[in-house]
Design a protein around this motif. Structure first.
Motif, PDB file in Angstrom:
ATOM      1  N   GLN B  14      87.584 -31.894  18.246  1.00  8.64           N
ATOM      2  CA  GLN B  14      88.883 -32.494  17.932  1.00  8.64           C
ATOM      3  C   GLN B  14      89.379 -33.211  19.176  1.00  8.64           C
ATOM      4  OE1 GLN B  14      91.465 -29.485  16.140  1.00  8.64           O
ATOM      5  NE2 GLN B  14      90.953 -30.519  14.222  1.00  8.64           N
ATOM      6  N   GLU B  15      90.100 -34.256  18.967  1.00  5.23           N
ATOM      7  CA  GLU B  15      90.616 -35.027  20.093  1.00  5.23           C
ATOM      8  C   GLU B  15      91.384 -34.102  21.030  1.00  5.23           C
ATOM      9  OE1 GLU B  15      93.696 -38.064  19.473  1.00  5.23           O
ATOM     10  OE2 GLU B  15      92.348 -39.462  20.509  1.00  5.23           O
ATOM     11  N   GLY B  16      91.106 -34.265  22.329  1.00  7.78           N
ATOM     12  CA  GLY B  16      91.760 -33.419  23.318  1.00  7.78           C
ATOM     13  C   GLY B  16      90.874 -32.286  23.817  1.00  7.78           C
ATOM     14  N   GLU B  17      89.849 -31.935  23.038  1.00  8.32           N
ATOM     15  CA  GLU B  17      88.919 -30.893  23.480  1.00  8.32           C
ATOM     16  C   GLU B  17      87.922 -31.481  24.479  1.00  8.32           C
ATOM     17  OE1 GLU B  17      88.768 -27.906  19.628  1.00  8.32           O
ATOM     18  OE2 GLU B  17      87.213 -29.428  19.832  1.00  8.32           O
ATOM     19  N   ARG B  60      87.707 -39.621  33.010  1.00  6.75           N
ATOM     20  CA  ARG B  60      87.567 -38.308  32.367  1.00  6.75           C
ATOM     21  C   ARG B  60      86.118 -37.820  32.298  1.00  6.75           C
ATOM     22  NH1 ARG B  60      88.079 -38.739  27.560  1.00  6.75           N
ATOM     23  NH2 ARG B  60      88.170 -41.016  27.366  1.00  6.75           N
ATOM     24  N   LEU B  61      85.182 -38.617  32.799  1.00  9.57           N
ATOM     25  CA  LEU B  61      83.761 -38.256  32.734  1.00  9.57           C
ATOM     26  C   LEU B  61      83.282 -37.742  34.089  1.00  9.57           C
ATOM     27  CD1 LEU B  61      84.168 -40.139  30.244  1.00  9.57           C
ATOM     28  CD2 LEU B  61      81.856 -40.992  30.676  1.00  9.57           C
ATOM     29  N   ALA B  68      67.457 -29.192  41.772  1.00  8.34           N
ATOM     30  CA  ALA B  68      66.010 -29.416  41.699  1.00  8.34           C
ATOM     31  C   ALA B  68      65.666 -30.801  41.158  1.00  8.34           C
ATOM     32  CB  ALA B  68      65.361 -28.355  40.817  1.00  8.34           C
ATOM     33  N   LYS B  69      66.670 -31.586  40.850  1.00  7.50           N
ATOM     34  CA  LYS B  69      66.488 -32.946  40.309  1.00  7.50           C
ATOM     35  C   LYS B  69      65.641 -32.935  39.038  1.00  7.50           C
ATOM     36  CE  LYS B  69      66.519 -36.418  43.209  1.00  7.50           C
ATOM     37  NZ  LYS B  69      66.167 -37.398  44.250  1.00  7.50           N
ATOM     38  N   LYS B  70      65.878 -31.915  38.214  1.00 10.69           N
ATOM     39  CA  LYS B  70      65.205 -31.858  36.916  1.00 10.69           C
ATOM     40  C   LYS B  70      66.206 -31.757  35.776  1.00 10.69           C
ATOM     41  CE  LYS B  70      61.302 -29.683  36.413  1.00 10.69           C
ATOM     42  NZ  LYS B  70      60.251 -28.637  36.367  1.00 10.69           N
ATOM     43  N   ASN B  71      67.486 -31.598  36.113  1.00  8.20           N
ATOM     44  CA  ASN B  71      68.469 -31.520  35.044  1.00  8.20           C
ATOM     45  C   ASN B  71      69.763 -32.208  35.454  1.00  8.20           C
ATOM     46  OD1 ASN B  71      70.144 -29.446  36.404  1.00  8.20           O
ATOM     47  ND2 ASN B  71      68.312 -28.232  36.065  1.00  8.20           N
ATOM     48  N   SER B  72      70.556 -32.495  34.437  1.00  3.44           N
ATOM     49  CA  SER B  72      71.797 -33.210  34.649  1.00  3.44           C
ATOM     50  C   SER B  72      72.763 -32.857  33.524  1.00  3.44           C
ATOM     51  CB  SER B  72      71.539 -34.724  34.669  1.00  3.44           C
ATOM     52  OG  SER B  72      72.729 -35.457  34.890  1.00  3.44           O
ATOM     53  N   SER B  73      74.031 -33.131  33.761  1.00  5.77           N
ATOM     54  CA  SER B  73      75.015 -32.895  32.712  1.00  5.77           C
ATOM     55  C   SER B  73      76.088 -33.971  32.759  1.00  5.77           C
ATOM     56  CB  SER B  73      75.659 -31.514  32.860  1.00  5.77           C
ATOM     57  OG  SER B  73      76.393 -31.425  34.058  1.00  5.77           O
ATOM     58  N   LEU B  74      76.698 -34.172  31.599  1.00 11.95           N
ATOM     59  CA  LEU B  74      77.842 -35.072  31.460  1.00 11.95           C
ATOM     60  C   LEU B  74      78.953 -34.278  30.796  1.00 11.95           C
ATOM     61  CD1 LEU B  74      79.589 -37.609  30.918  1.00 11.95           C
ATOM     62  CD2 LEU B  74      78.020 -38.185  29.054  1.00 11.95           C
ATOM     63  N   HIS B  75      80.102 -34.240  31.440  1.00  9.34           N
ATOM     64  CA  HIS B  75      81.250 -33.510  30.906  1.00  9.34           C
ATOM     65  C   HIS B  75      82.382 -34.499  30.680  1.00  9.34           C
ATOM     66  CE1 HIS B  75      83.973 -30.101  30.319  1.00  9.34           C
ATOM     67  NE2 HIS B  75      84.854 -30.790  31.031  1.00  9.34           N
ATOM     68  N   ILE B  76      82.955 -34.462  29.484  1.00 13.76           N
ATOM     69  CA  ILE B  76      84.118 -35.295  29.182  1.00 13.76           C
ATOM     70  C   ILE B  76      85.321 -34.380  28.999  1.00 13.76           C
ATOM     71  CG2 ILE B  76      85.146 -37.025  27.670  1.00 13.76           C
ATOM     72  CD1 ILE B  76      82.366 -37.885  26.826  1.00 13.76           C
ATOM     73  N   THR B  77      86.357 -34.644  29.766  1.00  9.70           N
ATOM     74  CA  THR B  77      87.594 -33.867  29.666  1.00  9.70           C
ATOM     75  C   THR B  77      88.535 -34.542  28.677  1.00  9.70           C
ATOM     76  OG1 THR B  77      87.342 -33.237  31.984  1.00  9.70           O
ATOM     77  CG2 THR B  77      89.522 -32.956  30.996  1.00  9.70           C
ATOM     78  N   ASP B  83      85.638 -42.056  22.653  1.00  3.44           N
ATOM     79  CA  ASP B  83      84.437 -41.452  23.240  1.00  3.44           C
ATOM     80  C   ASP B  83      83.312 -41.293  22.226  1.00  3.44           C
ATOM     81  OD1 ASP B  83      86.561 -39.230  25.127  1.00  3.44           O
ATOM     82  OD2 ASP B  83      85.677 -41.147  25.756  1.00  3.44           O
ATOM     83  N   VAL B  84      83.584 -41.562  20.958  1.00  3.10           N
ATOM     84  CA  VAL B  84      82.583 -41.408  19.904  1.00  3.10           C
ATOM     85  C   VAL B  84      81.355 -42.254  20.213  1.00  3.10           C
ATOM     86  CG1 VAL B  84      82.067 -42.032  17.505  1.00  3.10           C
ATOM     87  CG2 VAL B  84      84.149 -40.772  18.060  1.00  3.10           C
ATOM     88  N   GLY B  85      80.184 -41.656  20.024  1.00  9.69           N
ATOM     89  CA  GLY B  85      78.928 -42.362  20.242  1.00  9.69           C
ATOM     90  C   GLY B  85      77.832 -41.381  20.590  1.00  9.69           C
ATOM     91  N   THR B  86      76.685 -41.917  20.947  1.00 11.98           N
ATOM     92  CA  THR B  86      75.563 -41.086  21.377  1.00 11.98           C
ATOM     93  C   THR B  86      75.349 -41.293  22.867  1.00 11.98           C
ATOM     94  OG1 THR B  86      74.508 -41.249  19.212  1.00 11.98           O
ATOM     95  CG2 THR B  86      73.116 -40.569  21.048  1.00 11.98           C
TER      96      THR B  86
END
Lengths: 115, 112
Positions: B14-17, B60-61, B68-77, B83-86
């Motif tokens: 939901q918007e805001g989450e 907000r991103l 180890a430069k094998k993983n990454s994350s993206l967090h949107i506040t 922000d809808v999309g892939t």
């Protein structure tokens, strides 16, 4: 040009026919890439050009697929004897030789439908 | 060959989450990039991370590259409907070729 241009934007072809997809990258971008995206799926690498040469063509699915690039600019992806499983969006991207963290710039793609 | 997996495959908020997508590579990466693809559109470059443990923010991103430069994350506040999309991560192997291997993508749906 200002962006990566691809043509045609849509192509419907009969099974068994040959198709040519065109990509015009950003002026000055020496690296050019072709990817394929099936509906709702991720991006599948096809081929990479540096200038006119293709140091990595490992993603081409079969010998029906070929690509060339001339003058270090326009690239053409050719699919011979198209099959229904070739239906997808074909995306072209280019990137700056200096890198600089600007990533790839993608074109709007060619949606290929084989009927 | 190199594989890049993302989880979750789909998330509806939901918007805001807040929202987070995680990216894992089977091999060590020289750098990782993130792209956003709106419905019916093409991927658009968001950011590149190069250093181990690097964190970068864009409004907000927040993007992270693992130690180890094998993983990454993206967090949107506080997600918004825009922000809808892939969201795709894409990694470049250490060493040779220039090509990016794209992750499987996380589709984000945001409703009011």
């Amino acid at each position: 040009g200002a962006g990566v241009s691809q043509s045609p934007s849509n192509k419907v072809t009969e099974k068994g026919k040959d198709v040519e997809l065109r990509c015009d990258p950003i002026s000055g971008h020496t690296a050019l890439y072709w990817y394929r995206q099936s509906l709702g799926q991720g991006l599948e690498f096809l081929i990479y050009f540096q200038g006119n040469s293709a140091p990595d063509k490992s993603g081409l699915p079969s010998d029906r697929f070929s690509a060339e690039r001339t003058g270090g600019s326009v690239s053409t992806l050719t699919i011979q004897r198209t099959q229904q499983e070739d239906s997808a969006v074909y995306l072209c991207a280019s990137s700056s030789p200096q890198g600089g963290g600007y990533g790839y710039t993608f074109g709007s793609g060619t949606r290929l439908t084989v009927v | 060959g190199q594989q890049v997996m993302q989880i979750p495959q789909y998330q509806h908020v939901q918007e805001g989450e807040d929202f987070t997508t995680y990216c894992n590579s089977s091999t060590t990466l020289s750098n990782i990039q993130w792209y956003k693809q709106r419905p019916g559109g093409h991927p658009v470059f968001l950011i590149q991370l190069v250093k181990s443990g690097e964190v970068k923010k864009q409004k907000r991103l927040t993007f992270q590259f693992g130690e180890a430069k094998k993983n990454s994350s993206l967090h949107i506040t506080a997600t918004q409907t825009t922000d809808v999309g892939t969201y795709f991560c894409a990694g470049k192997n250490t060493g040779t070729a220039s090509k990016l291997t794209f992750g499987t993508g996380t589709r984000l749906q945001v409703t009011l």
